[in-house]
Design an enzyme around this catalytic site. Structure first.
Site, PDB file in Angstrom:
ATOM      1  N   ASP A 197       0.834  -1.192   0.000  1.00 17.14           N
ATOM      2  CA  ASP A 197       0.000   0.000   0.000  1.00 17.14           C
ATOM      3  C   ASP A 197       0.877   1.253   0.000  1.00 17.14           C
ATOM      4  OD1 ASP A 197      -2.610   1.402   0.450  1.00 17.14           O
ATOM      5  OD2 ASP A 197      -1.643   1.937   2.340  1.00 17.14           O
ATOM      6  N   GLU A 223       1.844  -0.314  -5.013  1.00 16.30           N
ATOM      7  CA  GLU A 223       0.948   0.790  -5.330  1.00 16.30           C
ATOM      8  C   GLU A 223       1.876   1.991  -5.435  1.00 16.30           C
ATOM      9  OE1 GLU A 223      -3.270   2.666  -3.805  1.00 16.30           O
ATOM     10  OE2 GLU A 223      -1.740   2.260  -2.297  1.00 16.30           O
TER      11      GLU A 223
END
Length: 721
Positions: free
Chosen positions: A345, A382
């Site tokens: 993330d 990401e």
């Protein structure tokens, strides 16, 4: 359990609680600590400890580590730490509070049963309402010869899902809703769908109470899980018996069951920030143990946290101790839990140095890539953070895959009928060579997706022009405003049959384009049967029927589910869709045909690359081997119905495989049911995708009755080849 246990000096390594035949060794690293106390609890919810052990700095302290051995202490005891040290100043940034009960950062199982976040945000004793860690014996587990899978990335089809939301709805009909065990019960469904990997939203222990005040007032809590506090522990909320410290066993059971079904497990991990938030946030562990080294702080006033994540703090990932913690944690999940990969993330936050500036070669990113223990694990970034750093196509390292946000945005614009994007669509569906090829990277560097947990579901992408997030308690301010969506003529649910038909067709268009694209496709769980969040594009706090998958939709929208299943099978039987290298347009050695040929409305007409109004693409994709079928793909996102001619390929006959404009079951035809076209001409409806497969003519002319039934199964590739 309430007797006083005999103590020994203990060892500084390993960190955490290590069970042996004659007791438990406890070790914690705190560079600036002046006093350390270990508290032992009988149960996960015991308000007070049955034994408090004050460590002797002259005996129980080695370098940065504090350690103690408790003789004959059994597994199943719960514990926490209290640590004192220098007071907070602008120069030090240290936040020691000797009254705070701290959860071990290396804990293998934690309990949040009595946890109160508010009490950890203010000074003073919170022993009665703090998290506890459990002593866990990890050695007693039968893996049944399980090992992480080795599915090649070009053959991967990823399915992003939320462990809780996947089975919490009553329609899931599982014995243990919302748990790892509940997900195991749904593995047959995943096998039937045909995906190769599940990508689990955060399953490391996180703080469900980490939400804004107005959201908390609505009795909502952190549902997605992007608020990790204990990186070595599975989340207790996903366990059937967390009070028994069953976390490790229950997660291992899930991984083993997935592997037995041939499905890999990718974990969504959150190393960019923690649940301790900013200066006003709670003291859970790192703030009270490691001082300021774990987070990025202001150069001149270390009491101030730098926030590049939008969550109050940013992990100081390239500090040597923190980098070692992160890499050790990842290696643990591969070694001891057999996971197959990780999605990071806001991974670009890991590229920032201790001053917050972007590093060209961040040590932690390269350390992860070069770890031999992680060599077979999939690494997915990401590749952006919340402060404007965008590294899609430029994330450090070479082995990393990236969530291809440019693919998502381009395909969304194409699907809604935007002008001027057809050229970029051609690049995206061919693996985004403009992003990766010049670096020596591959199509598998791009994780292609149209929807994910963050944003509209696929159903809502074609049902809403605007977000509808009022239920989150932030006056609709949260969530992205630039959704690139199109409601097809009405905002939200409608009884208009034409609009509903268009939405269904658009959903099929999206799945067709995604599964025809080079790179690694990722689907969002529930999209395959049109799960809706009623226009909410930020369901991070909606642990309720708004986010939970309603399995009745799988029956109501069985036509879409069938379409997705068949598209996955089509992808698997065409190695040309799973190329490891980029397409070049050069003629194949074994056949007089290029690996890809672009067309206009007729084979001899060139594509309209210079026409900014163009919303049409047509191309022929050659089979890799001589016996492989070719594909001819047409994507018409214009408002007009178009008639086109198919290319003549020597000794090959075209069959219709997919036409998203047709009603089911004719919208996608299994290969054993396909029929050759009488003429190489076809009318393509507006806003639709059409796919043709060909077959060698002599096979077709001499086919036996059983030929077509065998054809469907002759080229489903071994995922490990």
């Amino acid at each position: 359990m309430h007797k006083k246990y005999t103590l020994r000096t203990g060892s500084p390594y390993p960190h955490g609680a290590q069970v042996s035949e004659d007791g438990v060794n406890f070790s914690i690293s705190s560079r600036h600590a002046t006093q350390v106390e270990l508290l032992l609890f009988s149960r996960h919810d015991s308000p007070q400890p049955f034994q408090a052990i004050l460590l002797d700095k002259s005996k129980n302290h080695t370098f940065f580590s504090w350690h103690i051995f408790v003789e004959n202490l059994p597994a199943g005891v719960w514990y926490g730490w209290r640590i004192d040290g220098p007071s907070l100043t602008r120069e030090s940034g240290l936040r020691f509070d000797k009254q705070k009960l701290l959860v071990d950062p290396w804990a293998r199982a934690v309990s949040d049963k009595v946890w109160r976040r508010a009490a950890a945000c203010v000074p003073g004793d919170n022993t009665h309402c703090a998290m506890r860690a459990a002593v866990v014996d990890e050695s007693e587990y039968d893996w049944e010869d399980d090992t992480p899978l080795a599915i090649r990335s070009e053959k991967a089809i990823i399915y992003e899902l939320h462990v809780g939301g996947f089975t919490r709805h009553p329609s899931a009909k599982v014995k243990h809703p919302g748990t790892f065990a509940g997900l195991i019960e749904k593995i047959p469904y995943l096998q039937q769908l045909g995906i190769t990997h599940v990508e689990l939203l955060p399953v490391m222990a996180f703080d469900e109470q980490d939400v804004p005040p107005h959201t908390a007032e609505l009795n909502l809590h952190n549902y997605w899980g992007y608020s990790t506090h204990s990186f070595f522990s599975p989340h207790p909320g996903y366990c059937v018996s967390p009070q028994q410290a069953s976390h490790i066993r229950e997660f291992r059971d899930l991984v083993k069951a997935m592997h037995q079904a041939g499905i890999g497990v990718i974990m969504d991990v959150v190393f960019n920030h923690t649940s301790e938030a900013g200066a006003e946030g709670p003291v859970i562990n790192f703030k009270g143990i490691t001082g300021n080294s774990f987070y990025l702080t202001d150069k001149f006033d270390k009491r101030i946290f730098h926030d590049y994540t939008g969550c109050g703090n940013t992990v100081n990932a390239n500090h040597p101790l923190v980098s070692n913690f992160i890499i050790s944690c990842l290696e643990y999940w591969v070694r001891e839990m057999h996971v197959d990969g990780f999605r990071f993330d806001l991974a670009s936050a890991l590229a920032r140095g201790e001053d917050g500036q972007v590093l060209q070669d961040p040590p932690v990113v390269w350390g992860i890539e070069l770890s031999q223990k992680l060599a077979k694990a999939k690494l997915i970034a990401e590749a952006w953070d919340a402060s404007g750093l965008y590294q899609v196509g430029n994330f450090p390292g070479y082995r990393w895959g990236e969530w291809n946000g440019m693919y998502r945005d381009t395909i969304r614009r194409f699907l809604r009928g935007d002008h001027g994007v057809a050229n970029e669509v051609a690049t995206r569906i061919c693996g985004s060579s403009d992003l990766y090829q010049h670096q020596g990277r591959l199509p598998i560097s791009g994780i292609n997706f149209i929807t994910c947990h963050d944003g509209f579901t696929l159903n809502d992408l074609f049902s809403y022009n605007h977000k509808h997030n009022a239920a989150n308690g932030e006056s609709n301010r949260d969530g992205c405003n630039n959704n690139l969506s199109y409601n097809c003529g009405a905002e939200g649910p409608t009884t208009n049959t034409a609009i509903k038909a268009l939405r269904h067709k658009q959903a099929k268009n999206a799945f067709a384009i995604l599964l025809l694209s080079h790179g690694v496709p990722m689907l969002l769980a529930g999209d395959e049967f049109l799960h809706s969040q009623q226009g909410n594009n930020n369901g991070y706090c909606q642990d309720n029927e708004l986010s939970w998958l309603n399995w009745a939709d799988s029956k109501q929208n069985a036509d879409i589910l069938r379409f997705v299943q068949q598209m996955i099978q089509l992808r698997k039987r065409h190695s040309s869709l799973m190329r490891r290298n980029f397409l070049t347009g050069t003629v194949l050695e074994h056949r007089d045909i290029a690996d890809i040929t672009w067309h206009g409305l007729t084979p001899d007409q060139p594509p309209e690359w210079n026409n900014s109004e163009n919303r049409f693409l047509a191309y022929t994709l050659a089979g890799i081997d001589e016996e492989d079928a070719d594909l001819h793909v047409v994507m018409n996102m214009s408002d007009d119905k178009l008639t086109l001619s198919l290319p003549n390929i020597q000794d090959r006959t075209w069959c219709l495989a997919v036409d998203t404009a047709l009603k089911p079951p004719h919208d996608i035809i299994p290969s054993e049911q396909q029929k050759p076209l009488k003429k190489p001409v076809y009318s393509v409806d507006s806003h639709s995708v059409v796919v043709f497969e060909n077959i060698e003519s002599h096979l077709l002319n001499n086919a036996s009755p059983s030929f077509f039934s065998k054809l469907a199964h002759m080229k489903i590739f071994d995922l490990n080849e």
